[in-house]
Scaffold this active site. Structure first.
Site, PDB file in Angstrom:
ATOM      1  CG  MET A 115      24.078   2.780 -15.521  1.00 56.03           C
ATOM      2  SD  MET A 115      25.399   2.498 -16.753  1.00 56.03           S
ATOM      3  CE  MET A 115      25.085   3.846 -17.863  1.00 56.03           C
ATOM      4  CB  ILE A 152      34.059   0.861  -9.100  1.00 59.25           C
ATOM      5  CG1 ILE A 152      33.025   0.021  -9.858  1.00 59.25           C
ATOM      6  CG2 ILE A 152      34.817   0.019  -8.082  1.00 59.25           C
ATOM      7  CD1 ILE A 152      32.113  -0.823  -9.011  1.00 59.25           C
ATOM      8  N   GLY A 192      19.750  -5.492 -18.079  1.00 56.09           N
ATOM      9  CA  GLY A 192      20.426  -6.748 -17.757  1.00 56.09           C
ATOM     10  C   GLY A 192      20.609  -7.724 -18.914  1.00 56.09           C
ATOM     11  CB  SER A 193      20.497  -7.494 -22.614  1.00 65.08           C
ATOM     12  OG  SER A 193      21.453  -6.507 -22.906  1.00 65.08           O
ATOM     13  CG  ASN A 194      25.925  -6.772 -21.774  1.00 63.47           C
ATOM     14  OD1 ASN A 194      26.645  -7.319 -22.595  1.00 63.47           O
ATOM     15  ND2 ASN A 194      25.357  -5.582 -21.991  1.00 63.47           N
ATOM     16  CE  LYS A 250      29.634   4.726  -5.613  1.00 65.06           C
ATOM     17  NZ  LYS A 250      30.244   5.644  -6.510  1.00 65.06           N
ATOM     18  CG  ASN A 262      32.523  -1.125 -17.354  1.00 63.26           C
ATOM     19  OD1 ASN A 262      31.363  -1.515 -17.146  1.00 63.26           O
ATOM     20  ND2 ASN A 262      32.771   0.033 -17.936  1.00 63.26           N
ATOM     21  CG  HIS A 269      32.267   2.333 -22.410  1.00 64.19           C
ATOM     22  ND1 HIS A 269      31.516   3.074 -21.518  1.00 64.19           N
ATOM     23  CD2 HIS A 269      32.513   3.151 -23.457  1.00 64.19           C
ATOM     24  CE1 HIS A 269      31.332   4.291 -22.008  1.00 64.19           C
ATOM     25  NE2 HIS A 269      31.922   4.360 -23.187  1.00 64.19           N
TER      26      HIS A 269
END
Ligand code: GAR
Length: 188
Positions: free
Chosen positions: A90, A93, A12-14, A65, A107, A109
């Site tokens: 991860m 979607i 969760g650093s972003n 899903k 997103n 990447h």
């Protein structure tokens, strides 16, 4: 102010970079929730620290899903979320969310797409021996890591750099690029 949700699965650093930028007034947005698919993920601690509401959804619990994403969608709609930011989420979607949030899911990447798609991008680029690393922010589409590119940032490889140093630089670049890109998307 636009209402955003962050989806994350791990560290969760972003997430924290976004939450911090909002808290400091550097980014004008309303971070209404964190959606997480792992009950022990460290990102949940970060959400507590920034007093962001978090929701944990386990795909196993929902079985498929579609049902899983419908449950997430209910929460997003009840909180009137306008933009979804994937930040180390991860899971792929699928239809339910893609239809409800058409062109409203982005997103980050850790590679220069279209090179090194997938879950091990940094390692794959390192093993390939690239001389330029980078980060991509893109819209999410049916094609995994294949939607329209919004922004990219690069890091030049310097002789002797090991994978840990490269990873560290990529993450620092991600944090800056995510905030800068969101600023452009949300404030223009
Ligand atoms: C980030 O490097 C992000 O780009 C990557 O997961 C990491 C999450 O870090 N995402 C992908 O590889 C998606 N294919 P964080 O949890 O510390 O933000």
């Amino acid at each position: 102010m636009k209402r955003i949700a962050v989806f994350a699965s791990g560290n969760g650093s972003n997430f924290e970079a976004i939450a911090k930028a909002i808290k400091n007034g550097k980014l004008k947005a309303n971070l209404v929730c964190l959606i997480c698919d792992k009950k022990d993920a460290y990102v949940l601690e970060r959400a507590k620290k920034y007093k962001v509401k978090s929701f944990v959804f386990s795909l196993k619990k929902y079985g498929d899903k579609k049902t899983y994403e419908e449950a997430i969608l209910k929460v997003l709609e009840s909180l009137k979320v306008e933009l979804i930011c994937l930040a180390g989420y991860m899971k792929i979607i699928s239809d339910t969310l893609l239809k409800a949030y058409n062109n409203k899911i982005i997103n980050i990447h850790p590679a220069l797409l279209p090179a090194f798609k997938g879950a091990h991008a940094i390692e794959d680029a390192y093993n390939y021996g690239v001389k330029v690393y980078g980060v991509t922010i893109h819209y999410v589409s049916e094609e995994v890591d294949g939607g329209k590119i919004i922004s990219q940032g690069v890091i030049n490889y310097q002789e002797g750099m090991n994978i840990l140093e490269i990873e560290k630089r990529i993450h620092l670049l991600e944090h800056r690029l995510y905030v800068k890109t969101l600023k452009k998307l949300l404030e223009e």
